[in-house]
Design a protein around this motif. Sequence first.
Motif, PDB file in Angstrom:
ATOM      1  N   LEU A 172       0.819  -1.206   0.000  1.00 23.20           N
ATOM      2  CA  LEU A 172       0.000   0.000   0.000  1.00 23.20           C
ATOM      3  C   LEU A 172       0.860   1.266   0.000  1.00 23.20           C
ATOM      4  N   MET A 173       1.943   1.246   0.772  1.00 18.96           N
ATOM      5  CA  MET A 173       2.833   2.404   0.810  1.00 18.96           C
ATOM      6  C   MET A 173       3.488   2.635  -0.546  1.00 18.96           C
ATOM      7  N   ARG A 174       3.927   1.551  -1.189  1.00 17.43           N
ATOM      8  CA  ARG A 174       4.572   1.697  -2.502  1.00 17.43           C
ATOM      9  C   ARG A 174       3.563   2.168  -3.544  1.00 17.43           C
ATOM     10  N   ALA A 175       2.334   1.669  -3.482  1.00 19.35           N
ATOM     11  CA  ALA A 175       1.291   2.120  -4.415  1.00 19.35           C
ATOM     12  C   ALA A 175       1.047   3.610  -4.242  1.00 19.35           C
ATOM     13  N   HIS A 176       1.018   4.058  -3.001  1.00 20.35           N
ATOM     14  CA  HIS A 176       0.816   5.485  -2.733  1.00 20.35           C
ATOM     15  C   HIS A 176       1.973   6.313  -3.297  1.00 20.35           C
ATOM     16  N   GLU A 177       3.203   5.840  -3.121  1.00 23.18           N
ATOM     17  CA  GLU A 177       4.369   6.527  -3.687  1.00 23.18           C
ATOM     18  C   GLU A 177       4.253   6.646  -5.201  1.00 23.18           C
ATOM     19  N   LEU A 178       3.853   5.556  -5.839  1.00 25.25           N
ATOM     20  CA  LEU A 178       3.720   5.561  -7.298  1.00 25.25           C
ATOM     21  C   LEU A 178       2.634   6.525  -7.754  1.00 25.25           C
ATOM     22  N   GLU A 179       1.526   6.570  -7.020  1.00 28.38           N
ATOM     23  CA  GLU A 179       0.447   7.495  -7.369  1.00 28.38           C
ATOM     24  C   GLU A 179       0.902   8.942  -7.219  1.00 28.38           C
ATOM     25  N   THR A 180       1.660   9.211  -6.166  1.00 27.14           N
ATOM     26  CA  THR A 180       2.157  10.570  -5.913  1.00 27.14           C
ATOM     27  C   THR A 180       3.100  11.022  -7.019  1.00 27.14           C
ATOM     28  N   MET A 181       3.957  10.121  -7.469  1.00 28.91           N
ATOM     29  CA  MET A 181       4.937  10.467  -8.492  1.00 28.91           C
ATOM     30  C   MET A 181       4.360  10.484  -9.908  1.00 28.91           C
ATOM     31  N   ALA A 182       3.167   9.958 -10.100  1.00 23.17           N
ATOM     32  CA  ALA A 182       2.583   9.867 -11.445  1.00 23.17           C
ATOM     33  C   ALA A 182       2.422  11.241 -12.082  1.00 23.17           C
ATOM     34  N   ALA A 183       1.970  12.222 -11.329  1.00 20.13           N
ATOM     35  CA  ALA A 183       1.766  13.557 -11.894  1.00 20.13           C
ATOM     36  C   ALA A 183       3.091  14.166 -12.344  1.00 20.13           C
ATOM     37  N   ALA A 209       6.690   2.268 -14.028  1.00 20.66           N
ATOM     38  CA  ALA A 209       5.924   2.547 -12.819  1.00 20.66           C
ATOM     39  C   ALA A 209       4.500   2.004 -12.946  1.00 20.66           C
ATOM     40  N   GLN A 210       3.904   2.133 -14.123  1.00 24.12           N
ATOM     41  CA  GLN A 210       2.554   1.602 -14.332  1.00 24.12           C
ATOM     42  C   GLN A 210       2.544   0.084 -14.206  1.00 24.12           C
ATOM     43  N   ASP A 211       3.585  -0.555 -14.734  1.00 19.91           N
ATOM     44  CA  ASP A 211       3.690  -2.008 -14.619  1.00 19.91           C
ATOM     45  C   ASP A 211       3.821  -2.415 -13.150  1.00 19.91           C
ATOM     46  N   GLU A 212       4.653  -1.702 -12.402  1.00 18.81           N
ATOM     47  CA  GLU A 212       4.807  -2.011 -10.972  1.00 18.81           C
ATOM     48  C   GLU A 212       3.491  -1.788 -10.231  1.00 18.81           C
ATOM     49  N   TYR A 213       2.777  -0.722 -10.568  1.00 15.89           N
ATOM     50  CA  TYR A 213       1.494  -0.433  -9.921  1.00 15.89           C
ATOM     51  C   TYR A 213       0.488  -1.563 -10.183  1.00 15.89           C
ATOM     52  N   ARG A 214       0.447  -2.060 -11.415  1.00 16.63           N
ATOM     53  CA  ARG A 214      -0.458  -3.176 -11.741  1.00 16.63           C
ATOM     54  C   ARG A 214      -0.089  -4.430 -10.952  1.00 16.63           C
TER      55      ARG A 214
END
Length: 116
Positions: free
Chosen positions: A15-26, A64-69
């Motif tokens: 969950l923490m890594r998903a949040h990091e990825l979402e934050t960095m997406a923009a 990053a999208q692949d890691e998020y999936r």
Amino acid sequence: MREDIDIDALRQRLLMRAHELETMAAIRREAGATVELDQTRTGRLSRMDAMQAQAMARAGDARAQDEYRRIQAALARIESGEYGYCLDCDGPIGAGRLNADPANALCLACAERREQ
């Protein structure tokens, strides 16, 4: 459910890594935006640097999208009670392998077999 791994701790890491990825997406989307340079005022090398930075940002975004999936799939497996078992052979994924990358979906033997 596996008792040899701390699923709650692994879920929190996911969950923490998903949040990091979402934050960095923009930030990644902004860096990958179309390069618009005034060709009369900007040199050819500057344009090439900008286009290379854009390509690198897009490649990073794809990773990053692949890691998020992979993270979302791991979280779904946790919810369904299938987490920690190999998608190919249904055998347990080693605790060390899951601790190294909680999104791992394959045991070591199956991962190696896929790489061949």
